[in-house]
Scaffold this motif. Structure first.
Motif, PDB file in Angstrom:
ATOM      1  N   ALA A 166      14.250  -8.372 -16.208  1.00 22.68           N
ATOM      2  CA  ALA A 166      13.300  -7.386 -15.698  1.00 22.68           C
ATOM      3  C   ALA A 166      13.935  -6.011 -15.534  1.00 22.68           C
ATOM      4  O   ALA A 166      13.233  -5.043 -15.237  1.00 22.68           O
ATOM      5  N   LEU A 167      15.253  -5.906 -15.704  1.00 23.70           N
ATOM      6  CA  LEU A 167      15.915  -4.611 -15.560  1.00 23.70           C
ATOM      7  C   LEU A 167      15.935  -3.836 -16.880  1.00 23.70           C
ATOM      8  O   LEU A 167      16.679  -2.873 -17.015  1.00 23.70           O
ATOM      9  N   LYS A 168      15.107  -4.250 -17.825  1.00 26.76           N
ATOM     10  CA  LYS A 168      14.970  -3.486 -19.055  1.00 26.76           C
ATOM     11  C   LYS A 168      14.237  -2.181 -18.773  1.00 26.76           C
ATOM     12  O   LYS A 168      13.436  -2.090 -17.832  1.00 26.76           O
ATOM     13  N   ASN A 169      14.492  -1.189 -19.607  1.00 25.48           N
ATOM     14  CA  ASN A 169      13.857   0.117 -19.418  1.00 25.48           C
ATOM     15  C   ASN A 169      12.341   0.030 -19.503  1.00 25.48           C
ATOM     16  O   ASN A 169      11.624   0.724 -18.765  1.00 25.48           O
ATOM     17  N   THR A 170      11.830  -0.818 -20.397  1.00 26.99           N
ATOM     18  CA  THR A 170      10.380  -0.934 -20.545  1.00 26.99           C
ATOM     19  C   THR A 170       9.735  -1.473 -19.270  1.00 26.99           C
ATOM     20  O   THR A 170       8.683  -0.983 -18.836  1.00 26.99           O
ATOM     21  N   THR A 171      10.377  -2.459 -18.647  1.00 28.24           N
ATOM     22  CA  THR A 171       9.832  -3.036 -17.417  1.00 28.24           C
ATOM     23  C   THR A 171       9.927  -2.040 -16.261  1.00 28.24           C
ATOM     24  O   THR A 171       8.994  -1.915 -15.456  1.00 28.24           O
ATOM     25  N   LEU A 172      11.048  -1.332 -16.164  1.00 29.02           N
ATOM     26  CA  LEU A 172      11.208  -0.346 -15.095  1.00 29.02           C
ATOM     27  C   LEU A 172      10.184   0.784 -15.238  1.00 29.02           C
ATOM     28  O   LEU A 172       9.631   1.265 -14.238  1.00 29.02           O
ATOM     29  N   THR A 173       9.935   1.211 -16.475  1.00 31.82           N
ATOM     30  CA  THR A 173       8.911   2.237 -16.704  1.00 31.82           C
ATOM     31  C   THR A 173       7.549   1.735 -16.279  1.00 31.82           C
ATOM     32  O   THR A 173       6.777   2.460 -15.629  1.00 31.82           O
ATOM     33  N   LEU A 174       7.246   0.498 -16.626  1.00 28.37           N
ATOM     34  CA  LEU A 174       5.965  -0.092 -16.231  1.00 28.37           C
ATOM     35  C   LEU A 174       5.799  -0.087 -14.721  1.00 28.37           C
ATOM     36  O   LEU A 174       4.742   0.298 -14.192  1.00 28.37           O
ATOM     37  N   LEU A 175       6.834  -0.492 -13.987  1.00 23.82           N
ATOM     38  CA  LEU A 175       6.752  -0.543 -12.524  1.00 23.82           C
ATOM     39  C   LEU A 175       6.585   0.857 -11.936  1.00 23.82           C
ATOM     40  O   LEU A 175       5.826   1.048 -10.982  1.00 23.82           O
ATOM     41  N   ALA A 176       7.300   1.846 -12.493  1.00 24.93           N
ATOM     42  CA  ALA A 176       7.197   3.212 -11.980  1.00 24.93           C
ATOM     43  C   ALA A 176       5.798   3.778 -12.190  1.00 24.93           C
ATOM     44  O   ALA A 176       5.220   4.409 -11.293  1.00 24.93           O
ATOM     45  N   VAL A 177       5.229   3.556 -13.374  1.00 24.59           N
ATOM     46  CA  VAL A 177       3.884   4.069 -13.673  1.00 24.59           C
ATOM     47  C   VAL A 177       2.849   3.356 -12.815  1.00 24.59           C
ATOM     48  O   VAL A 177       1.908   3.986 -12.300  1.00 24.59           O
ATOM     49  N   MET A 178       3.015   2.054 -12.636  1.00 25.62           N
ATOM     50  CA  MET A 178       2.097   1.306 -11.761  1.00 25.62           C
ATOM     51  C   MET A 178       2.109   1.882 -10.353  1.00 25.62           C
ATOM     52  O   MET A 178       1.051   2.071  -9.734  1.00 25.62           O
ATOM     53  N   ALA A 179       3.295   2.163  -9.826  1.00 27.06           N
ATOM     54  CA  ALA A 179       3.406   2.688  -8.457  1.00 27.06           C
ATOM     55  C   ALA A 179       2.704   4.037  -8.339  1.00 27.06           C
ATOM     56  O   ALA A 179       2.022   4.309  -7.343  1.00 27.06           O
ATOM     57  N   GLY A 180       2.861   4.909  -9.351  1.00 26.44           N
ATOM     58  CA  GLY A 180       2.197   6.209  -9.309  1.00 26.44           C
ATOM     59  C   GLY A 180       0.691   6.082  -9.309  1.00 26.44           C
ATOM     60  O   GLY A 180      -0.006   6.765  -8.541  1.00 26.44           O
ATOM     61  N   HIS A 181       0.158   5.208 -10.144  1.00 23.86           N
ATOM     62  CA  HIS A 181      -1.298   5.025 -10.192  1.00 23.86           C
ATOM     63  C   HIS A 181      -1.819   4.394  -8.905  1.00 23.86           C
ATOM     64  O   HIS A 181      -2.910   4.752  -8.437  1.00 23.86           O
ATOM     65  N   ILE A 182      -1.065   3.474  -8.354  1.00 22.65           N
ATOM     66  CA  ILE A 182      -1.476   2.878  -7.069  1.00 22.65           C
ATOM     67  C   ILE A 182      -1.511   3.949  -5.993  1.00 22.65           C
ATOM     68  O   ILE A 182      -2.432   3.998  -5.170  1.00 22.65           O
ATOM     69  N   GLY A 183      -0.497   4.822  -5.987  1.00 21.06           N
ATOM     70  CA  GLY A 183      -0.477   5.903  -5.008  1.00 21.06           C
ATOM     71  C   GLY A 183      -1.689   6.785  -5.111  1.00 21.06           C
ATOM     72  O   GLY A 183      -2.310   7.152  -4.093  1.00 21.06           O
ATOM     73  N   ASP A 184      -2.094   7.144  -6.319  1.00 17.36           N
ATOM     74  CA  ASP A 184      -3.284   7.980  -6.491  1.00 17.36           C
ATOM     75  C   ASP A 184      -4.552   7.254  -6.065  1.00 17.36           C
ATOM     76  O   ASP A 184      -5.432   7.828  -5.416  1.00 17.36           O
ATOM     77  N   LEU A 185      -4.660   5.978  -6.442  1.00 15.17           N
ATOM     78  CA  LEU A 185      -5.869   5.220  -6.113  1.00 15.17           C
ATOM     79  C   LEU A 185      -6.023   5.020  -4.608  1.00 15.17           C
ATOM     80  O   LEU A 185      -7.136   5.005  -4.086  1.00 15.17           O
ATOM     81  N   LEU A 186      -4.921   4.861  -3.902  1.00 19.20           N
ATOM     82  CA  LEU A 186      -5.005   4.686  -2.444  1.00 19.20           C
ATOM     83  C   LEU A 186      -5.311   5.989  -1.728  1.00 19.20           C
ATOM     84  O   LEU A 186      -5.946   5.984  -0.669  1.00 19.20           O
ATOM     85  N   ARG A 187      -4.869   7.118  -2.277  1.00 17.40           N
ATOM     86  CA  ARG A 187      -5.078   8.409  -1.631  1.00 17.40           C
ATOM     87  C   ARG A 187      -6.452   9.012  -1.935  1.00 17.40           C
ATOM     88  O   ARG A 187      -6.912   9.890  -1.238  1.00 17.40           O
ATOM     89  N   HIS A 188      -7.114   8.563  -3.016  1.00 14.93           N
ATOM     90  CA  HIS A 188      -8.396   9.135  -3.417  1.00 14.93           C
ATOM     91  C   HIS A 188      -9.422   8.022  -3.546  1.00 14.93           C
ATOM     92  O   HIS A 188      -9.190   7.020  -4.207  1.00 14.93           O
ATOM     93  N   GLU A 189     -10.560   8.209  -2.928  1.00 16.29           N
ATOM     94  CA  GLU A 189     -11.588   7.177  -2.891  1.00 16.29           C
ATOM     95  C   GLU A 189     -12.290   7.001  -4.230  1.00 16.29           C
ATOM     96  O   GLU A 189     -12.858   5.971  -4.505  1.00 16.29           O
ATOM     97  N   ILE A 190     -12.300   8.028  -5.082  1.00 17.52           N
ATOM     98  CA  ILE A 190     -13.053   7.958  -6.331  1.00 17.52           C
ATOM     99  C   ILE A 190     -12.320   7.064  -7.324  1.00 17.52           C
ATOM    100  O   ILE A 190     -11.159   7.274  -7.610  1.00 17.52           O
ATOM    101  N   THR A 191     -12.996   6.067  -7.858  1.00 18.16           N
ATOM    102  CA  THR A 191     -12.424   5.209  -8.898  1.00 18.16           C
ATOM    103  C   THR A 191     -13.340   5.109 -10.102  1.00 18.16           C
ATOM    104  O   THR A 191     -13.024   4.422 -11.064  1.00 18.16           O
ATOM    105  N   ASN A 192     -14.497   5.794 -10.041  1.00 21.09           N
ATOM    106  CA  ASN A 192     -15.430   5.761 -11.166  1.00 21.09           C
ATOM    107  C   ASN A 192     -14.815   6.474 -12.363  1.00 21.09           C
ATOM    108  O   ASN A 192     -14.492   7.667 -12.272  1.00 21.09           O
ATOM    109  N   PRO A 193     -14.635   5.810 -13.489  1.00 18.04           N
ATOM    110  CA  PRO A 193     -13.980   6.445 -14.635  1.00 18.04           C
ATOM    111  C   PRO A 193     -14.848   7.486 -15.342  1.00 18.04           C
ATOM    112  O   PRO A 193     -14.354   8.254 -16.147  1.00 18.04           O
TER     113      PRO A 193
END
Length: 433
Positions: free
Chosen positions: A279-306
């Motif tokens: 799991a310490l591959k660059n691809t997996t670490l990138t995936l986790l970092a991007v997931m965390a950023g999107h989670i942060g935005d989704l929790l801070r903003h109520e709008i989720t309608n695409p």
């Protein structure tokens, strides 16, 4: 059944001397019993008594063979000197010397053969041992590889899939705050990051609040002086033990993942104490970092309608900034399109409606119904995917209306590949006007 006959090195010393005595005694006694007239076998062409010492030399080497032939000759001389035997022929000195030399050569040959055999046996044992070690390691690696293939076959580490799972999981929460969503968020990271021991913590004023909001396994007490934690707060991004900036000391963590919004405010962190090695591959670490950023935005903003309306432009701009940041930091391709209907008619409205219905899973639209203007953010879309999307629009238009986009008055005014500079990013605010 084991036998010592074919393994002389394993024969006890007492048994060796017993065999030397027996073969020598037989070589001395049998000719006396069966050929009294010529016990030395000098008239028969071959001195058969020498066969005993010869067998001893072949089996036990030079020293035992030499002792055996000397004992035989001495025994024969004693029998003659004590008048026990009255042979018709005397010793043939030349023959006797020849037999002694034959026994010596035979014994030396056996000794050389034995040393060579021992050396080859040692080499064989070493090679066999190395082969066994290699075989065990091969099977261990093979089983680990098979397990890894099974894991990856059942769960492809797809960035698109993980972000869709993030949106679905966060969108289903009754209360979208870190405290309530902690377990759901951690479950996502455990699934996509194969974490084995990790905890999600709340952060207040850049200080991690212990104990964790949710955890997998028993977490140790958090230390703000941990080099991985310090590096994470300094960079405001995911840090792992692979990073140079985290190598200033020994850390108790393998990965530190900040949960931030687009303004880079850290209000949560996932600390990983144990993770599977792959799991310490660059691809997996990138995936986790991007997931965390999107989670942060989704929790801070109520709008989720695409599919957003004009009054939701600020959140759309935040999503563009997020995609731009990921394109800069992680080289993740994204595109931004502005599609405008110059002639508003039922056919153009039908196409705009089709666009909304055929939206890709991660695409985000900002739609002005009155002006028939659509801003389309295509995360994780490269040039080929963008071109394919436009081609599908033309194909649909041709199939449904018999006209292409130009004939319908549909114009793609902007085709922007992210990342772009900050000045261009600021001008995006005016897209919806």
């Amino acid at each position: 059944m084991k036998t010592h006959f074919f393994r002389p090195r394993e024969v006890p010393e007492l048994q060796i001397w017993a065999e030397v005595f027996i073969f020598t005694a037989l070589a001395l006694g049998l000719p006396v019993l069966f050929n009294t007239a010529d016990p030395f076998w000098t008239q028969g062409g071959f001195s058969w008594p020498v066969l005993g010492p010869l067998l001893v030399a072949l089996r036990y080497g030079f020293s035992k063979g030499f002792i055996s032939i000397l004992s035989l000759l001495i025994g024969q001389l004693l029998l003659v000197e004590t008048d026990i035997l009255t042979p018709q022929s005397d010793f043939n000195i030349n023959a006797i010397l020849g037999y002694v030399i034959v026994i010596m050569v035979t014994g030396e040959f056996r000794d050389v053969w034995d040393r060579t055999n021992q050396r080859q046996t040692i080499q064989l044992e070493y090679v066999t041992e190395r082969l066994e070690v290699f075989t065990r390691q091969y099977h261990l690696i093979s089983s680990s590889h098979d397990r890894l293939e099974q894991v990856l076959a059942g769960h492809t580490l797809s960035l698109r899939e993980s972000l869709q799972a993030v949106r679905e999981s966060i969108g289903q929460l009754e209360e979208r705050c870190l405290d309530k969503a902690a377990q759901s968020i951690l479950n996502l990271f455990v699934e996509y990051g194969t974490l084995e021991k990790a905890g999600i913590y709340k952060v207040e004023n850049n200080i991690i609040v212990d104990p964790p909001l949710a955890a997998i396994g028993k977490m140790n007490t958090v230390s703000m002086s941990d080099p991985l934690v310090s590096a994470m707060f300094a960079e405001n991004e995911l840090v792992s033990v692979k990073d140079v900036k985290a190598s200033l000391g020994v850390s108790q963590y393998h990965i530190a993942i900040p949960i931030t919004d687009i303004s880079d405010t850290v209000y949560g962190v996932i600390l990983v104490e144990k993770v599977q090695f792959f799991a310490l591959k660059n691809t997996t670490l990138t995936l986790l970092a991007v997931m965390a950023g999107h989670i942060g935005d989704l929790l801070r903003h109520e709008i989720t309608n695409p599919v957003m309306q004009a009054n939701e432009a600020p959140y759309f701009i935040k999503q563009v900034k997020r995609a731009n940041k990921e394109a800069k930091r992680y080289k993740i391709p994204s595109h931004l399109l502005k599609i405008t209907a110059t002639n508003i008619n039922p056919e153009s409205r039908q196409l705009m409606k089709y666009l909304s219905e055929a939206r890709r899973g991660l695409d985000i639209y900002l739609y002005n119904n009155e002006k028939q203007t659509l801003l389309l953010l295509m995360p994780l879309a490269d040039e080929l995917e963008k071109t394919g999307f436009i081609a599908r629009l033309n194909s649909w238009s041709k199939g449904r209306t018999g006209k292409n986009l130009t004939d319908l008055g549909i114009v793609i005014e902007q085709q922007i590949a992210l990342p772009i500079n900050n000045d261009d990013l600021k001008r995006l605010v005016a897209f919806h006007d």
